[in-house]
Write an enzyme that holds these catalytic residues in place. Structure first.
Site, short mmCIF file in Angstrom:
data_model
loop_
_atom_site.label_atom_id
_atom_site.label_comp_id
_atom_site.label_asym_id
_atom_site.label_seq_id
_atom_site.Cartn_x
_atom_site.Cartn_y
_atom_site.Cartn_z
NE ARG A 1 94.68 14.01 -114.23
CZ ARG A 1 94.69 13.01 -113.35
NH1 ARG A 1 93.66 12.79 -112.56
NH2 ARG A 1 95.75 12.22 -113.25
CD GLU B 1 93.02 18.95 -109.18
OE1 GLU B 1 92.09 18.38 -109.74
OE2 GLU B 1 94.01 18.36 -108.74
CG HIS C 1 93.04 15.03 -107.53
ND1 HIS C 1 93.57 15.62 -108.67
CD2 HIS C 1 93.00 13.70 -107.82
CE1 HIS C 1 93.84 14.69 -109.57
NE2 HIS C 1 93.50 13.52 -109.07
C1 DGY Z 1 95.50 9.48 -110.97
O1 DGY Z 1 96.06 8.44 -110.65
O2 DGY Z 1 95.46 9.87 -112.15
C2 DGY Z 1 94.91 10.26 -109.87
O3 DGY Z 1 93.97 11.19 -110.32
C3 DGY Z 1 96.01 10.96 -109.10
O4 DGY Z 1 96.57 11.98 -109.90
#
Ligand code: DGY
Length: 325
Positions: A238, A267, A285
């Site tokens: 993240r 983001e 992402h």
């Molecule tokens: C997750 O599954 O956490 C991916 O990063 C998509 O948000």
């Protein structure tokens, strides 16, 4: 009458059709995320909400769900959901673990290889017509094989990354809140080390932690300064786990050699300063973005909803306490 479900973004056909067999489904079809106001307006009669990892599911949204029994997040991460409020309101919250582990680990390796061998930069070089001849020092990168990989968080994705790294003959170090069990360490041939040792010894530092108050800005100026000047930082977890301002400075002034990022602090806004740096690989992402995995994630999310519709505890429940009497 079938129970009503809101899906905040068009998902793949197979899971959507499965859901439609059992529920009256409203799907937000526009090519943009729903605003919180739009979700609140749609929610009152819905039994279930299938949300994306980027939808902020706040207390206000949860409270507007007068009939809401489940929020099924289409992501393994669930930092976008106010889990405490959902629990108080007896709303089940689920995620999509396991099915995206290997795909995200594959992408992490792509970031490692991509930034070390300057793949995106080489592609830009060729497309711009700048390739005139082969020469010994053209676009030299760094080797990956034989190097030391430092994994922060040896969970599902972190350990899948470790196993891939073995194929590159890498030495694997890891740190976590506590050491993994011995069988996991043996499978990954990974050595538990201190935070300091991981940062100072690794050629590649890769982050695989959930976003929590404790992991926010886990990597900032001090940590970047502890890394080798030849090291690379990889983040497919993240964005806010890394303090982006400090990263820009570290990349600009050569405190570290480069970075591979699939996630960003704010983001989809990308710090404009990152866009001007060559020693960074930027992805939108896409950790879990393969057809197969996105379909499986949809099926997991839908199966969690269907379980609730049948009056069962959903398989990927994150707040099981709501079912305890
Ligand atoms: C997750 O599954 O956490 C991916 O990063 C998509 O948000």
């Amino acid at each position: 009458m079938k129970p009503e479900v809101l899906v905040t973004r068009k998902i793949l056909e197979r899971p959507l059709n499965l859901l439609k067999e059992k529920a009256e489904v409203t799907v937000h079809l526009e090519d943009r995320a729903m605003t919180p106001e739009e979700i609140v307006a749609q929610l009152p009669a819905k039994i279930a909400l299938l949300s994306m990892g980027g939808d902020p599911i706040s207390a206000k949204i949860l409270e507007s769900g007068k009939s809401l029994k489940i929020v099924a997040n289409y992501a393994v991460g669930f930092n976008n959901i106010d889990l405490g409020t959902a629990t108080c309101l007896q709303i089940a919250v689920t995620n999509t673990p396991d099915v995206l582990t290997d795909t995200t680990a594959d992408l992490t390796l792509a970031l490692i290889l991509g930034v070390a061998r300057r793949i995106a930069e080489c592609d830009r070089f060729v497309r711009a017509g700048r390739w005139k001849e082969w020469k010994p020092a053209l676009l030299l990168g760094s080797d990956v094989h034989g190097k030391t990989l430092g994994i922060i968080g040896l969970g599902r994705i972190g350990s899948a990354v470790a196993q891939r790294a073995l194929g590159f003959n890498m030495k694997v170090l890891y740190t976590d809140v506590r050491p993994a069990d011995r069988s996991m360490e043996e499978r990954c041939r990974a050595k538990f080390v201190s935070w300091e040792e991981l940062l100072t010894e690794s050629d590649f530092v890769t982050l695989h932690v959930p976003l929590t108050p404790e992991t926010t800005h886990l990597i900032g100026q001090e940590e970047l300064r502890m890394m080798k000047r030849s090291a690379f930082l990889i983040n497919a977890s993240r964005g806010p786990v890394v303090e982006e301002k400090a990263l820009v400075e570290a990349l600009r002034s050569g405190i570290i050699a480069g970075a591979g990022l699939d996630v960003f602090e704010d983001e989809p806004r990308v710090n404009p300063e990152l866009l001007h740096l060559e020693n960074i690989l930027l992805l939108p992402h896409i950790g879990s973005a393969t057809f197969e995995t996105r379909e499986k994630m949809g099926l997991v999310a839908v199966n969690n909803i269907l379980a609730v519709l049948r009056g069962e505890i959903p398989p990927n429940i994150l707040n099981p306490e709501i079912y305890r009497k």
